[in-house]
Design a protein around this motif. Structure first.
Motif, PDB file in Angstrom:
ATOM      1  N   ASP A   1     -53.602 -25.756  33.251  1.00 16.22           N
ATOM      2  CA  ASP A   1     -53.288 -26.994  33.941  1.00 16.22           C
ATOM      3  C   ASP A   1     -51.924 -26.831  34.627  1.00 16.22           C
ATOM      4  OD1 ASP A   1     -52.068 -29.609  34.343  1.00 16.22           O
ATOM      5  OD2 ASP A   1     -53.774 -30.418  33.192  1.00 16.22           O
ATOM      6  N   GLU A   2     -51.915 -26.977  35.931  1.00 11.18           N
ATOM      7  CA  GLU A   2     -50.677 -26.743  36.692  1.00 11.18           C
ATOM      8  C   GLU A   2     -49.546 -27.667  36.227  1.00 11.18           C
ATOM      9  OE1 GLU A   2     -49.915 -24.628  39.088  1.00 11.18           O
ATOM     10  OE2 GLU A   2     -51.856 -23.750  39.643  1.00 11.18           O
ATOM     11  N   LYS A   3     -49.916 -28.899  35.834  1.00 12.23           N
ATOM     12  CA  LYS A   3     -48.870 -29.880  35.495  1.00 12.23           C
ATOM     13  C   LYS A   3     -48.283 -29.631  34.117  1.00 12.23           C
ATOM     14  CE  LYS A   3     -50.259 -33.790  38.275  1.00 12.23           C
ATOM     15  NZ  LYS A   3     -51.537 -34.490  38.197  1.00 12.23           N
ATOM     16  N   THR A   4     -49.158 -29.466  33.132  1.00 16.01           N
ATOM     17  CA  THR A   4     -48.665 -29.353  31.749  1.00 16.01           C
ATOM     18  C   THR A   4     -48.419 -27.916  31.343  1.00 16.01           C
ATOM     19  OG1 THR A   4     -50.889 -29.175  30.854  1.00 16.01           O
ATOM     20  CG2 THR A   4     -49.994 -31.396  31.079  1.00 16.01           C
ATOM     21  N   GLY A   5     -49.001 -26.992  32.055  1.00 14.33           N
ATOM     22  CA  GLY A   5     -48.893 -25.589  31.660  1.00 14.33           C
ATOM     23  C   GLY A   5     -49.889 -25.206  30.581  1.00 14.33           C
ATOM     24  N   GLN A   6     -50.600 -26.189  30.032  1.00 11.05           N
ATOM     25  CA  GLN A   6     -51.566 -25.893  28.965  1.00 11.05           C
ATOM     26  C   GLN A   6     -52.682 -24.984  29.469  1.00 11.05           C
ATOM     27  OE1 GLN A   6     -52.123 -27.265  25.484  1.00 11.05           O
ATOM     28  NE2 GLN A   6     -49.919 -27.121  25.806  1.00 11.05           N
ATOM     29  N   VAL A   7     -52.950 -23.933  28.714  1.00 14.74           N
ATOM     30  CA  VAL A   7     -54.071 -23.062  29.066  1.00 14.74           C
ATOM     31  C   VAL A   7     -55.359 -23.777  28.685  1.00 14.74           C
ATOM     32  CG1 VAL A   7     -55.197 -20.853  28.614  1.00 14.74           C
ATOM     33  CG2 VAL A   7     -52.714 -20.961  28.861  1.00 14.74           C
TER      34      VAL A   7
ATOM     35  N   ASN B   1     -68.229 -16.440  32.350  1.00 13.14           N
ATOM     36  CA  ASN B   1     -68.153 -17.575  31.427  1.00 13.14           C
ATOM     37  C   ASN B   1     -66.697 -17.968  31.194  1.00 13.14           C
ATOM     38  OD1 ASN B   1     -70.865 -18.280  30.589  1.00 13.14           O
ATOM     39  ND2 ASN B   1     -70.958 -16.225  29.717  1.00 13.14           N
ATOM     40  N   ILE B   2     -66.534 -19.117  30.592  1.00 16.72           N
ATOM     41  CA  ILE B   2     -65.183 -19.561  30.217  1.00 16.72           C
ATOM     42  C   ILE B   2     -65.149 -19.719  28.698  1.00 16.72           C
ATOM     43  CG2 ILE B   2     -63.391 -21.313  30.549  1.00 16.72           C
ATOM     44  CD1 ILE B   2     -64.204 -20.245  33.218  1.00 16.72           C
ATOM     45  N   ALA B   3     -64.172 -19.096  28.076  1.00 17.47           N
ATOM     46  CA  ALA B   3     -63.988 -19.276  26.628  1.00 17.47           C
ATOM     47  C   ALA B   3     -62.933 -20.340  26.409  1.00 17.47           C
ATOM     48  CB  ALA B   3     -63.545 -17.962  26.002  1.00 17.47           C
ATOM     49  N   LYS B   4     -63.194 -21.202  25.413  1.00 14.26           N
ATOM     50  CA  LYS B   4     -62.274 -22.324  25.183  1.00 14.26           C
ATOM     51  C   LYS B   4     -61.707 -22.310  23.771  1.00 14.26           C
ATOM     52  CE  LYS B   4     -63.384 -25.177  28.872  1.00 14.26           C
ATOM     53  NZ  LYS B   4     -62.296 -25.687  29.674  1.00 14.26           N
ATOM     54  N   GLY B   5     -60.430 -22.563  23.681  1.00 14.31           N
ATOM     55  CA  GLY B   5     -59.790 -22.630  22.376  1.00 14.31           C
ATOM     56  C   GLY B   5     -58.610 -23.580  22.419  1.00 14.31           C
ATOM     57  N   LYS B   6     -58.069 -23.863  21.217  1.00 15.08           N
ATOM     58  CA  LYS B   6     -56.833 -24.655  21.211  1.00 15.08           C
ATOM     59  C   LYS B   6     -55.660 -23.754  21.592  1.00 15.08           C
ATOM     60  CE  LYS B   6     -58.601 -27.579  17.495  1.00 15.08           C
ATOM     61  NZ  LYS B   6     -58.717 -27.559  16.019  1.00 15.08           N
ATOM     62  N   ILE B   7     -55.764 -22.514  21.100  1.00 14.02           N
ATOM     63  CA  ILE B   7     -54.705 -21.540  21.366  1.00 14.02           C
ATOM     64  C   ILE B   7     -55.358 -20.263  21.861  1.00 14.02           C
ATOM     65  CG2 ILE B   7     -53.017 -20.037  20.193  1.00 14.02           C
ATOM     66  CD1 ILE B   7     -52.114 -22.442  18.595  1.00 14.02           C
ATOM     67  N   TYR B   8     -54.641 -19.557  22.732  1.00 12.33           N
ATOM     68  CA  TYR B   8     -55.170 -18.320  23.322  1.00 12.33           C
ATOM     69  C   TYR B   8     -54.222 -17.162  23.016  1.00 12.33           C
ATOM     70  CZ  TYR B   8     -58.098 -21.618  25.841  1.00 12.33           C
ATOM     71  OH  TYR B   8     -58.989 -22.611  26.153  1.00 12.33           O
ATOM     72  N   VAL B   9     -54.818 -16.005  22.725  1.00 14.68           N
ATOM     73  CA  VAL B   9     -53.999 -14.828  22.420  1.00 14.68           C
ATOM     74  C   VAL B   9     -54.489 -13.656  23.267  1.00 14.68           C
ATOM     75  CG1 VAL B   9     -53.295 -13.181  20.647  1.00 14.68           C
ATOM     76  CG2 VAL B   9     -53.683 -15.574  20.015  1.00 14.68           C
TER      77      VAL B   9
ATOM     78  N   TRP C   1     -43.199 -18.517  27.294  1.00 16.03           N
ATOM     79  CA  TRP C   1     -42.283 -19.624  27.592  1.00 16.03           C
ATOM     80  C   TRP C   1     -42.988 -20.682  28.446  1.00 16.03           C
ATOM     81  CZ3 TRP C   1     -37.923 -19.800  24.955  1.00 16.03           C
ATOM     82  CH2 TRP C   1     -37.267 -18.616  24.556  1.00 16.03           C
ATOM     83  N   ASP C   2     -43.919 -20.223  29.288  1.00 18.49           N
ATOM     84  CA  ASP C   2     -44.488 -21.130  30.294  1.00 18.49           C
ATOM     85  C   ASP C   2     -45.716 -21.906  29.807  1.00 18.49           C
ATOM     86  OD1 ASP C   2     -42.546 -20.112  31.898  1.00 18.49           O
ATOM     87  OD2 ASP C   2     -43.874 -18.801  33.052  1.00 18.49           O
ATOM     88  N   HIS C   3     -46.353 -21.425  28.747  1.00 14.06           N
ATOM     89  CA  HIS C   3     -47.593 -22.069  28.294  1.00 14.06           C
ATOM     90  C   HIS C   3     -47.538 -22.199  26.773  1.00 14.06           C
ATOM     91  CE1 HIS C   3     -49.110 -21.002  32.316  1.00 14.06           C
ATOM     92  NE2 HIS C   3     -48.590 -19.816  32.080  1.00 14.06           N
ATOM     93  N   ASP C   4     -47.481 -23.470  26.302  1.00 11.88           N
ATOM     94  CA  ASP C   4     -47.313 -23.712  24.868  1.00 11.88           C
ATOM     95  C   ASP C   4     -48.422 -23.138  24.000  1.00 11.88           C
ATOM     96  OD1 ASP C   4     -45.000 -24.949  25.145  1.00 11.88           O
ATOM     97  OD2 ASP C   4     -45.715 -27.011  24.837  1.00 11.88           O
TER      98      ASP C   4
END
Lengths: 141, 657
Positions: free
Chosen positions: B353-359, B378-386, B615-618
């Motif tokens: 998300d360009e605004k929040t930086g959230q992946v 496909n798109i993989a979805k998670g709360k956190i990405y590594v 730093w850019d994406h929580d």
């Protein structure tokens, strides 16, 4: 078939003098038939036949005289200009399991004679066991 | 079928960082989707299939004419690996070498490879696991070079201990020599301070090689009678035995049995009396009447295979019995009910998300069979990405996504150990081509004030003859044949010389430099449309001066030990050939690909913070050697693993906030 068997015998006999390994050591690799077939299939047959004919002549004429045999091999088989370098390729095959730069088979790599000459084993095969590397090889103790 | 499930964590890559992450997170009860670019056959949860696949690797190794690090493993057009055989000289600016997967823009070609496939580069790694030195973390402060790390050695110590348990390190803490120790007491004090007074590794030291004994004895005489002169000063050369991730005899004093997540203290804990039980999926107490002893982790297809190193002498590229650690051992410890593995799935982009930086997702392409030109996106979805896809691939994915790069550091500071090789014939037989690749290293030049002037190095004694620089023993045979040797004369000549071969390699620490970097270019893509990495690379004078100094020390050592020098450098020997003070040097890559998304104390000049979070994406973490701000003189896998445990702890903390 008969002539093939005879050719294979000559191939083995001349391999003894080319490699410096005796017949039992060469047979012990289990690779004779494979290697003989590679020599027959990967080369001009007429050229192989004359190489084997020359080899037979050298071996019969000088039977029992190693020095003479080696001298004739040096001049009549080893030069690169003769038989398209076949003698050296045969030596490389026994030592490395390669024909030219290609490994013939997984077994040919494992059976390469060079590893024994270096008093070791082919990397990844015939492993000598835990801690073996911390002492001199068993063969020379 | 499109999988719309949102996982707790999406991990890209099943190498050691991805595997440690997957195991730690799933054992803590989190759901994980693991994307792996390589072939499905490489991750087999049934033991038979696992074994058959490994036998295929081994046979591929046997028939490889050049037994280079990636030779046993499939190289898939849909997820290509770097192959050192593709290295070429680069003819000039704007004419990159494109023969391999890497687009090598130069001026020098990058000399190291890694493996894109299940288990990652740990399938072919050597297995040496020295820790970095405390001073390695403070290069800027102490020596005015490179940068400081945002953490100290002491901060990393508990995680080093976790890494040593996970990998299963064999070694002797008391045989690790500190360059700054000038006497025995200082040596003991430093070991106590930086390892802890009673610390031991999980397993006893791997026996050192016979050739180690021959060479170190010769050097010990040189130290007493005729010491090497460095900058005019008499210098004693000291050796350490090398800690390594291969199985030996369990150390009875070693107390730890598992690493578990404590959700109360929000910490990963090295446990003595508890462990994660695969049957009940929870942390349980050890039986009271049980006397714990570390159990070596054997092959993935059979725990009783590979309980000890068997001396195959082929660790690079493949340990036939898996006595050497590989990441699949860790991956298979994951909670299988919590992990979903998608193979043949190549991550191409990160969406945010360009605004929040959230992946918001990872875009990946699943190809159907090896080398196929068709694939699904496909798109993989998670709360956190590594991202755990290797230093080069991580940087490439970020650049392709225009992500995590507010510092402009993504892809920069690419580093490796530049290896100066020297080889000669010992005055007596040392019987190389046996045992693990290296068991002892010259450790005197790993640290010192000279780092202000030139690179530090570690110098392993190699156990495998001259194989690396000149392809011994094959080349010795062809050289003898070129002289028309045959028969007994040939056999005797080889028998006399091969067992005397000695190889040393001076692994010099490359500094972070912004122009040594990975970039992308739309002109260069792979078969399924993903970017190929473009590499810009050079060796600075700081490196070349180290080559000069190391070679000078080496010349003195060879001469004083009666070692007949056969070292030569030439532009045709390897494509990496540099001149310094009218002398030419070749260097070789160490396979230590480091530094493309470094961690730091400020978002201005680094990509991730000390927890490996961007730093850019929580909700985006990067793991692997790309995080390392500087390289030190250690093989980097242990340090990267320690950093990954630290990152896993931070992720669990974030998930349980």
């Amino acid at each position: 078939m008969e002539s093939n068997k005879k050719s294979a015998d000559i191939f083995l006999d001349i391999s003894v003098f080319l490699t410096g390994f005796n017949k039992m050591e060469l047979l012990g690799t289990g690779m004779l038939e494979t290697y003989f077939n590679v020599v027959m299939n990967m080369n001009n047959v007429a050229s192989v036949e004359s190489f084997l004919a020359e080899s037979e002549k050298i071996l019969i004429k000088n039977q029992g005289n190693e020095e003479k045999i080696n001298n004739e091999i040096l001049h009549k088989l080893m030069p690169d200009s003769l038989y398209n370098g076949l003698a050296k390729n045969i030596i490389t095959m026994w030592y490395m399991g390669n024909w030219m730069n290609t490994v013939i088979s997984p077994q040919s790599y494992v059976q390469g004679l060079i590893w024994g000459v270096a008093e070791t084993h082919p990397p990844g095969a015939k492993q000598p066991g835990y801690a073996s590397w911390s002492t001199a090889p068993k063969t020379v103790q | 079928m499109i999988n719309n499930k949102t996982y707790d964590v999406v991990i890209v890559g099943s190498g050691i960082s991805g595997a440690v992450m997957a195991k730690t997170l799933t054992q803590a009860g989190k759901t994980v989707l693991l994307l792996e670019a390589g072939l499905t056959a490489g991750i087999s949860l049934d033991r038979n299939g696992d074994y058959q696949n490994y036998v295929d690797y081994l046979n591929t190794f046997y028939i490889a004419s050049a037994k280079v690090p990636n030779s046993p493993y499939p190289n898939i057009k849909d997820a290509p690996s770097i192959d050192v055989l593709d290295m070429q000289p680069i003819s000039g600016p704007n004419s990159p070498s494109t023969s391999g997967y890497l687009v090598q823009a130069g001026p020098l070609p990058f000399a190291s490879d890694c493996l894109r496939g299940p288990g990652g580069t740990t399938l072919h790694w050597l297995g040496s696991t020295p820790r970095m030195l405390p001073n390695d973390f403070k290069m800027k402060t102490l020596y005015g070079q490179g940068v400081d790390w945002p953490i100290s050695y002491e901060d990393l110590m508990p995680y080093y201990e976790m890494a040593e348990l996970e990998i299963g390190v064999s070694g002797n803490v008391n045989d690790i020599h500190w360059p700054e120790a000038s006497n025995k007491q200082e040596q003991v004090e430093l070991t106590n301070k930086f390892y802890g007074k009673d610390y031991v590794f999980p397993m006893e030291e791997i026996p050192t090689s016979y050739i180690d004994g021959v060479f170190t004895k010769l050097v010990a005489e040189v130290n007493t009678k005729n010491p090497v002169k460095v900058s005019g000063k008499d210098t004693k050369i000291k050796f350490s035995t090398t800690p390594q991730g291969r199985n030996s005899v369990p150390n009875k004093q070693y107390p730890y049995r598992d690493i578990t997540w404590d959700s109360k203290t929000k910490k990963l804990v090295l446990q003595k009396d508890k462990y994660w039980c695969p049957e009940t999926k929870e942390v349980v107490d050890s039986p009271l009447d049980e006397k714990y002893e570390y159990l070596p982790v054997g092959a993935t297809w059979d725990p009783n295979t590979g309980q000890r190193c068997e001396g195959n002498a082929s660790c690079v590229p493949i340990c036939p019995v898996q006595a050497k650690y590989n990441a699949l051992k860790t991956l298979y410890k994951s909670d299988r009910h919590k992990i979903t593995i998608k193979t043949q799935s190549v991550a191409s982009r990160i969406l945010y998300d360009e605004k929040t930086g959230q992946v918001t997702g990872v875009e990946y392409k699943t190809y159907h069979t090896a080398d196929s030109i068709t694939y699904d996106t496909n798109i993989a979805k998670g709360k956190i990405y590594v991202l755990a896809a290797s230093a080069i691939e991580n940087a490439k994915i970020l650049l392709a996504s225009n992500a995590a790069n507010s510092s402009d550091q993504v892809g920069r500071n690419l580093m490796d150990h530049l290896c100066l090789l020297t080889w000669g014939l010992l005055p007596e037989k040392g019987f190389p081509f046996r045992g693990p690749g290296s068991t002892t290293n010259m450790s005197s030049f790993r640290d010192g004030d000279f780092r202000k002037e030139h690179a530090a190095w570690i110098c392993p004694i190699d156990n495998w003859g001259w194989g690396w620089p000149v392809f011994s023993p094959g080349s010795d045979l062809s050289n003898a044949l070129a002289k028309n040797m045959f028969g007994k004369e040939l056999r005797d000549q080889l028998a006399d010389t091969l067992p005397k071969q000695l190889l040393l390699h001076y692994e010099c620490e490359q500094l972070p430099e912004p122009d040594n970097r990975v970039t992308i270019d739309p002109a260069y893509r792979d078969q399924i449309g993903n970017y190929r990495p473009v590499i810009h690379y050079d060796a600075s004078d700081y490196m070349k001066k180290a080559f000069e100094t190391a070679k000078n020390i080496n010349n003195q050592l060879f001469k004083a030990t009666g070692t007949q020098d056969f070292t030569f450098y030439s532009p045709t020997l390897t494509a990496d050939y540099v001149g310094y003070q009218e002398q030419g040097y070749n260097f070789w890559g160490a396979g230590h690909i480091v530094g493309t998304h470094r961690m730091g104390a400020s978002k201005k000049d680094s990509v991730v913070n000390k927890d490996s979070r961007t730093w850019d994406h929580d909700n985006l973490y990067l793991v692997g050697c790309g995080n390392m701000p500087t390289l030190g003189t250690s093989n980097p896998t242990l340090t990267m693993t320690a950093l990954t445990f630290k990152a896993a702890e931070a992720i669990l903390k974030q998930l349980e906030k």
